[in-house]
Design a protein around this motif. Structure first.
Motif, PDB file in Angstrom:
ATOM      1  N   SER A  41      -5.394   9.353  -3.044  1.00  0.00           N
ATOM      2  CA  SER A  41      -5.759   9.274  -1.624  1.00  0.00           C
ATOM      3  C   SER A  41      -6.401   7.918  -1.336  1.00  0.00           C
ATOM      4  O   SER A  41      -6.848   7.217  -2.259  1.00  0.00           O
ATOM      5  CB  SER A  41      -6.747  10.387  -1.266  1.00  0.00           C
ATOM      6  N   LEU A  42      -6.476   7.557  -0.057  1.00  0.00           N
ATOM      7  CA  LEU A  42      -7.116   6.293   0.302  1.00  0.00           C
ATOM      8  C   LEU A  42      -8.599   6.320  -0.048  1.00  0.00           C
ATOM      9  O   LEU A  42      -9.163   5.304  -0.443  1.00  0.00           O
ATOM     10  CB  LEU A  42      -6.924   5.987   1.788  1.00  0.00           C
ATOM     11  N   MET A  80       4.304   6.390  -0.376  1.00  0.00           N
ATOM     12  CA  MET A  80       3.038   6.145   0.313  1.00  0.00           C
ATOM     13  C   MET A  80       3.352   6.141   1.803  1.00  0.00           C
ATOM     14  O   MET A  80       3.896   5.172   2.328  1.00  0.00           O
ATOM     15  CB  MET A  80       2.411   4.819  -0.125  1.00  0.00           C
ATOM     16  N   GLY A  88      -1.733   8.814   1.642  1.00  0.00           N
ATOM     17  CA  GLY A  88      -1.931   8.456   0.241  1.00  0.00           C
ATOM     18  C   GLY A  88      -0.588   8.429  -0.450  1.00  0.00           C
ATOM     19  O   GLY A  88       0.468   8.395   0.187  1.00  0.00           O
ATOM     20  N   VAL A 122      -5.489   8.883   6.882  1.00  0.00           N
ATOM     21  CA  VAL A 122      -4.460   7.915   6.509  1.00  0.00           C
ATOM     22  C   VAL A 122      -3.708   8.482   5.305  1.00  0.00           C
ATOM     23  O   VAL A 122      -4.195   9.372   4.618  1.00  0.00           O
ATOM     24  CB  VAL A 122      -5.058   6.537   6.155  1.00  0.00           C
ATOM     25  N   TRP A 165      -0.287   9.815   7.239  1.00  0.00           N
ATOM     26  CA  TRP A 165      -0.883  11.089   6.837  1.00  0.00           C
ATOM     27  C   TRP A 165      -0.068  12.303   7.267  1.00  0.00           C
ATOM     28  O   TRP A 165       0.065  13.265   6.501  1.00  0.00           O
ATOM     29  CB  TRP A 165      -2.324  11.189   7.349  1.00  0.00           C
ATOM     30  N   LYS A 214      -1.994  -1.774   5.732  1.00  0.00           N
ATOM     31  CA  LYS A 214      -3.347  -1.810   5.148  1.00  0.00           C
ATOM     32  C   LYS A 214      -3.458  -0.957   3.890  1.00  0.00           C
ATOM     33  O   LYS A 214      -4.116  -1.353   2.921  1.00  0.00           O
ATOM     34  CB  LYS A 214      -4.382  -1.373   6.182  1.00  0.00           C
ATOM     35  N   SER A 215      -2.806   0.212   3.873  1.00  0.00           N
ATOM     36  CA  SER A 215      -2.883   1.074   2.699  1.00  0.00           C
ATOM     37  C   SER A 215      -2.207   0.412   1.497  1.00  0.00           C
ATOM     38  O   SER A 215      -2.706   0.485   0.364  1.00  0.00           O
ATOM     39  CB  SER A 215      -2.239   2.434   2.985  1.00  0.00           C
ATOM     40  N   TRP A 216      -1.072  -0.236   1.726  1.00  0.00           N
ATOM     41  CA  TRP A 216      -0.359  -0.916   0.655  1.00  0.00           C
ATOM     42  C   TRP A 216      -1.191  -2.079   0.100  1.00  0.00           C
ATOM     43  O   TRP A 216      -1.280  -2.278  -1.116  1.00  0.00           O
ATOM     44  CB  TRP A 216       0.985  -1.407   1.166  1.00  0.00           C
TER      45      TRP A 216
END
Length: 330
Positions: A204-205, A185, A112, A110, A188, A141-143
């Motif tokens: 990174s995540l 962001m 970063g 994912v 990947w 989801k990353s945010w």
């Protein structure tokens, strides 16, 4: 007499071959896979076919090209395809609403946060008041995990710490390379392209998760399908999963295969191809699905708090059966 005897033997052999052929040469099972046109999953599918991994498992892959993520979800729900790639959060929401979808880990890769080398940014706090390009929207989801991470480490929600600019992945990359965004962001493979272009990873995540007290590997995306379909086609599906594991091992150890995949990756140069190769390899998950599921339960609680019902729907915890176990009864 010898000539007549030879002809008789040949005729008998031909008849015998015709009789046994249907018993020993069953048609391969067809699995229809919905694939996004810009998705990296097509790389693995190509290796599975080129190396004969799927064929040796008695499986024929039928790729159904799709334009966007929502189209993949609709195709799966409507029965137009058997498999798509999505995250386990979507599966959890579907199961909570009574639909029998399940998930098998495919990748832990994912994106970063990437920053420009001239942006004078060394920590997340250094981005205070600056623009941050974010792919995937406000419910990505990353945010959401970054928002929780920022509150815990910086003492402020990332939504107010930075000025988020939500946009399409290619556009965000272009804006960063032109110097219009100091940080991005992104997904990947777009982050890999930025790395090849000289950008630097800030966070990174994995680091985000550790900052939130979550240790362990977390495959975020994987194969998504219906339980009913997997039960009816268990042999073919497990054969497909074995073929996929063989393809990933080959992609992990062979550099030659990446040269063969170069046109499919659309890598503009050797540095980009190497970055995509290394990013893919780093994202290959381990085989401990039980451990991944335990980690997912902890992350789900964080995401449910951050995204609420708009993200997770009626689910209050990761529903049982979200992660599918090879060989286990359903």
């Amino acid at each position: 007499m010898l000539r007549h005897f030879t002809r008789a033997c040949l005729a008998a052999a031909a008849l015998f071959a015709c009789l046994i052929a249907p018993l020993g040469a069953a048609d391969p099972a067809v699995i229809r896979i919905g694939v996004l046109q810009y998705g990296t999953v097509s790389w693995e599918l190509e290796v599975m076919k080129r190396q004969g991994f799927a064929e040796r498992e008695g499986v024929r892959i039928e790729v159904v090209p799709l334009a966007q993520k929502d189209a993949a979800n609709v195709a799966l729900q409507g029965g137009a395809v058997d498999l798509i790639v999505n995250d386990w959060i979507w599966v959890a929401r579907q199961r909570a609403e009574g639909r029998d979808f399940a998930f098998v880990p495919y990748s832990r890769a994912v994106g970063g946060i990437m920053v420009r080398p001239d942006a004078n940014v060394r920590t997340l706090a250094d981005l205070r008041g600056q623009r941050l390009g974010v792919a995937g929207g406000a419910l990505d989801k990353s945010w959401l995990l970054l928002r929780a991470y920022a509150r815990k480490t910086v003492g402020e929600d990332a939504a107010t710490l930075v000025k988020p600019d939500f946009g399409a992945p290619p556009l965000l990359n272009a804006l960063m390379l032109k110097g219009e965004l100091p940080a991005v962001m992104n997904f990947w493979h777009f982050s890999a392209r930025l790395r090849a272009a000289g950008m630097r990873e800030l966070l990174s995540l994995d680091e985000v998760l550790k900052g939130l007290g979550v240790d362990g590997e977390l495959p975020m995306i994987g194969w998504v399908f219906r339980d009913e379909w997997a039960a009816k086609n268990r042999a073919a599906f497990e054969g497909f999963l074995r073929a996929g594991a063989q393809a990933r091992r080959h992609m992990q150890t062979s550099d030659t295969v990446w040269e063969e995949l170069r046109p499919l990756t659309r890598a503009e140069d050797d540095a980009t191809l190497a970055a995509l190769r290394d990013g893919f390899r780093a994202g290959i998950p381990g085989e401990d699905v039980a451990h991944a599921e335990r980690t997912a339960r902890r992350v789900f609680a964080i995401l449910a708090q951050e995204g609420g019902a708009e993200l997770v729907g009626a689910a209050t915890a990761l529903p049982p059966g979200t992660f599918w176990r090879t060989g286990a009864p359903r």
